[in-house]
Motif scaffolding. Structure first.
Motif, PDB file in Angstrom:
ATOM      1  N   ALA A 176       0.818  -1.208   0.000  1.00 38.70           N
ATOM      2  CA  ALA A 176       0.000   0.000   0.000  1.00 38.70           C
ATOM      3  C   ALA A 176       0.853   1.260   0.000  1.00 38.70           C
ATOM      4  CB  ALA A 176      -0.929  -0.005   1.216  1.00 38.70           C
ATOM      5  N   SER A 177       1.923   1.254   0.783  1.00 37.91           N
ATOM      6  CA  SER A 177       2.820   2.410   0.837  1.00 37.91           C
ATOM      7  C   SER A 177       3.527   2.613  -0.495  1.00 37.91           C
ATOM      8  CB  SER A 177       3.853   2.226   1.951  1.00 37.91           C
ATOM      9  OG  SER A 177       3.218   2.053   3.199  1.00 37.91           O
ATOM     10  N   LEU A 178       3.949   1.517  -1.112  1.00 38.25           N
ATOM     11  CA  LEU A 178       4.611   1.610  -2.415  1.00 38.25           C
ATOM     12  C   LEU A 178       3.646   2.139  -3.471  1.00 38.25           C
ATOM     13  CD1 LEU A 178       7.161   1.052  -4.077  1.00 38.25           C
ATOM     14  CD2 LEU A 178       6.311  -1.280  -4.458  1.00 38.25           C
ATOM     15  N   GLY A 179       2.385   1.663  -3.435  1.00 34.85           N
ATOM     16  CA  GLY A 179       1.395   2.157  -4.385  1.00 34.85           C
ATOM     17  C   GLY A 179       1.112   3.635  -4.214  1.00 34.85           C
ATOM     18  N   GLN A 180       1.055   4.080  -2.965  1.00 35.43           N
ATOM     19  CA  GLN A 180       0.838   5.511  -2.720  1.00 35.43           C
ATOM     20  C   GLN A 180       2.027   6.330  -3.191  1.00 35.43           C
ATOM     21  OE1 GLN A 180       0.176   6.485   1.393  1.00 35.43           O
ATOM     22  NE2 GLN A 180      -0.857   8.392   0.918  1.00 35.43           N
ATOM     23  N   LEU A 186       3.950   5.609  -5.647  1.00 36.19           N
ATOM     24  CA  LEU A 186       3.937   5.611  -7.107  1.00 36.19           C
ATOM     25  C   LEU A 186       2.803   6.449  -7.676  1.00 36.19           C
ATOM     26  CD1 LEU A 186       4.759   1.849  -7.806  1.00 36.19           C
ATOM     27  CD2 LEU A 186       6.253   3.820  -8.172  1.00 36.19           C
ATOM     28  N   GLY A 187       1.917   6.960  -6.818  1.00 33.92           N
ATOM     29  CA  GLY A 187       0.856   7.844  -7.284  1.00 33.92           C
ATOM     30  C   GLY A 187      -0.413   7.150  -7.730  1.00 33.92           C
ATOM     31  N   LEU A 188      -0.663   5.925  -7.247  1.00 35.23           N
ATOM     32  CA  LEU A 188      -1.900   5.233  -7.612  1.00 35.23           C
ATOM     33  C   LEU A 188      -3.106   5.908  -6.964  1.00 35.23           C
ATOM     34  CD1 LEU A 188      -0.816   1.477  -7.286  1.00 35.23           C
ATOM     35  CD2 LEU A 188      -0.859   2.911  -9.334  1.00 35.23           C
ATOM     36  N   ALA A 189      -4.283   5.642  -7.518  1.00 37.13           N
ATOM     37  CA  ALA A 189      -5.517   6.204  -6.967  1.00 37.13           C
ATOM     38  C   ALA A 189      -5.724   5.736  -5.528  1.00 37.13           C
ATOM     39  CB  ALA A 189      -6.708   5.808  -7.828  1.00 37.13           C
ATOM     40  N   ARG A 190      -6.549   6.468  -4.796  1.00 33.90           N
ATOM     41  CA  ARG A 190      -6.720   6.182  -3.358  1.00 33.90           C
ATOM     42  C   ARG A 190      -7.270   4.795  -3.091  1.00 33.90           C
ATOM     43  NH1 ARG A 190      -9.333  11.902  -1.182  1.00 33.90           N
ATOM     44  NH2 ARG A 190      -7.531  13.227  -1.681  1.00 33.90           N
ATOM     45  N   TRP A 191      -8.203   4.361  -3.977  1.00 32.58           N
ATOM     46  CA  TRP A 191      -8.809   3.048  -3.722  1.00 32.58           C
ATOM     47  C   TRP A 191      -7.792   1.926  -3.849  1.00 32.58           C
ATOM     48  CZ3 TRP A 191      -8.800  -0.402  -7.823  1.00 32.58           C
ATOM     49  CH2 TRP A 191      -8.638   0.145  -9.096  1.00 32.58           C
ATOM     50  N   TRP A 206      -4.948   1.914  -2.423  1.00 36.88           N
ATOM     51  CA  TRP A 206      -4.292   1.767  -1.128  1.00 36.88           C
ATOM     52  C   TRP A 206      -4.951   0.657  -0.319  1.00 36.88           C
ATOM     53  CZ3 TRP A 206      -4.833   1.883   4.129  1.00 36.88           C
ATOM     54  CH2 TRP A 206      -3.669   2.123   4.869  1.00 36.88           C
ATOM     55  N   TRP A 207      -6.278   0.657  -0.278  1.00 36.08           N
ATOM     56  CA  TRP A 207      -7.003  -0.367   0.470  1.00 36.08           C
ATOM     57  C   TRP A 207      -6.878  -1.733  -0.198  1.00 36.08           C
ATOM     58  CZ3 TRP A 207      -8.335   0.718   5.193  1.00 36.08           C
ATOM     59  CH2 TRP A 207      -8.567   2.053   5.552  1.00 36.08           C
ATOM     60  N   LEU A 208      -6.911  -1.750  -1.516  1.00 33.91           N
ATOM     61  CA  LEU A 208      -6.773  -3.023  -2.226  1.00 33.91           C
ATOM     62  C   LEU A 208      -5.411  -3.647  -1.968  1.00 33.91           C
ATOM     63  CD1 LEU A 208      -7.996  -5.042  -4.227  1.00 33.91           C
ATOM     64  CD2 LEU A 208      -7.051  -3.669  -6.076  1.00 33.91           C
ATOM     65  N   ASN A 209      -4.356  -2.846  -2.075  1.00 34.33           N
ATOM     66  CA  ASN A 209      -3.010  -3.366  -1.818  1.00 34.33           C
ATOM     67  C   ASN A 209      -2.819  -3.769  -0.359  1.00 34.33           C
ATOM     68  OD1 ASN A 209      -2.086  -3.014  -4.456  1.00 34.33           O
ATOM     69  ND2 ASN A 209      -1.588  -0.871  -4.089  1.00 34.33           N
ATOM     70  N   LEU A 210      -3.442  -3.045   0.555  1.00 28.76           N
ATOM     71  CA  LEU A 210      -3.300  -3.340   1.973  1.00 28.76           C
ATOM     72  C   LEU A 210      -3.968  -4.660   2.356  1.00 28.76           C
ATOM     73  CD1 LEU A 210      -2.464  -2.417   4.854  1.00 28.76           C
ATOM     74  CD2 LEU A 210      -4.702  -1.300   4.994  1.00 28.76           C
ATOM     75  N   LEU A 211      -5.155  -4.901   1.826  1.00 30.01           N
ATOM     76  CA  LEU A 211      -5.967  -6.029   2.284  1.00 30.01           C
ATOM     77  C   LEU A 211      -5.854  -7.273   1.422  1.00 30.01           C
ATOM     78  CD1 LEU A 211      -9.223  -4.062   3.202  1.00 30.01           C
ATOM     79  CD2 LEU A 211      -7.394  -4.818   4.731  1.00 30.01           C
ATOM     80  N   PHE A 212      -5.201  -7.204   0.254  1.00 29.45           N
ATOM     81  CA  PHE A 212      -5.206  -8.345  -0.658  1.00 29.45           C
ATOM     82  C   PHE A 212      -4.534  -9.571  -0.035  1.00 29.45           C
ATOM     83  CE2 PHE A 212      -3.308 -10.904  -4.040  1.00 29.45           C
ATOM     84  CZ  PHE A 212      -4.434 -11.205  -4.773  1.00 29.45           C
TER      85      PHE A 212
END
Length: 226
Positions: free
Chosen positions: A12-16, A18-23, A25-31
């Motif tokens: 989730a931190s890496l996705g944030q 890299l500038g990914l959309a907010r949603w 963050w939750w997907l990467n965190l919980l997958f």
């Protein structure tokens, strides 16, 4: 489970970063935690079948048309707005593979005098797009393959796809080729706008770093000069 949470937090931190959309963050965190929880649970077999059917209905066209569900980003939308703002107000626009119609609706609301059409063949994705566009008078969605769409009826053709589809707009059915040429030109313009925004986003941090580095070099040089 603890290792899964750590991995999810890292993703989730890496996705944030890299500038990914907010949603995302939750997907990467919980997958990963959800995957670990499901692997240890005694779930009935129909749950996995339902998951497969759900994914299939969202990505039905991935195998036959080589069109995965890949959404246009905010920078690409900004590039399209910039491109369309230079046209007459009553242009006709088609989105080949419109997905859930996020970009299509965004543009339809920005340009109310224009007509917007999206084509989609993934069943669930089409249903979502069709329902979302019901309340927007200048926007409609067709259950139609992008390979069989007549581009001669539109002034602007947009295709947010992989390089494998570079020739899709050259296969229109009009005999004189004018619609094909217009489609190719508009597609190149839209792609160019998206690429320009992506390049600007990538170069901005490098430019800032170069400026900061130049300032440090000048400070060191002044010390030696003094």
């Amino acid at each position: 489970m603890g290792a899964g949470l750590v991995q999810g937090l890292l993703a989730a931190s890496l996705g944030q970063w890299l500038g990914l959309a907010r949603w995302w963050w939750w997907l990467n965190l919980l997958f990963v935690p959800a995957l670990l929880a499901a692997s240890g649970a005694a779930l009935p077999s129909w749950v996995f079948l339902a998951g497969f059917v759900l994914l299939l209905s969202l990505n039905w066209n991935s195998a036959g048309e080589r069109v995965p569900l890949y959404l246009s980003g905010a920078r690409c939308r900004a590039g399209l707005v910039e491109l369309l703002a230079r046209r007459e107000a009553d242009f006709r626009f088609v989105d080949l593979g419109c997905g859930p119609a996020g970009t299509l609706l965004y543009l339809a609301r920005r340009f109310p005098a224009a007509q917007f059409v999206g084509v989609e063949t993934a069943p669930l994705t089409f249903a979502i797009a069709w329902l979302r566009c019901l309340a927007q008078g200048n926007c409609r969605v067709r259950y139609q393959s992008l390979w069989r769409t007549d581009l001669s009826a539109f002034e602007v053709v947009y295709c947010f796809l992989s390089g494998a589809h570079g020739g899709v707009v050259g296969q229109g059915p009009d005999a004189d080729g004018r619609g094909e040429l217009a489609g190719q030109q508009q597609l190149r313009g839209a792609r160019g706008a998206c690429r320009a925004h992506r390049r600007a986003a990538r170069l901005a941090p490098l430019a800032s770093a170069a400026v900061a580095h130049g300032r440090r070099v000048r400070r060191v040089a002044r010390r030696f000069i003094r």
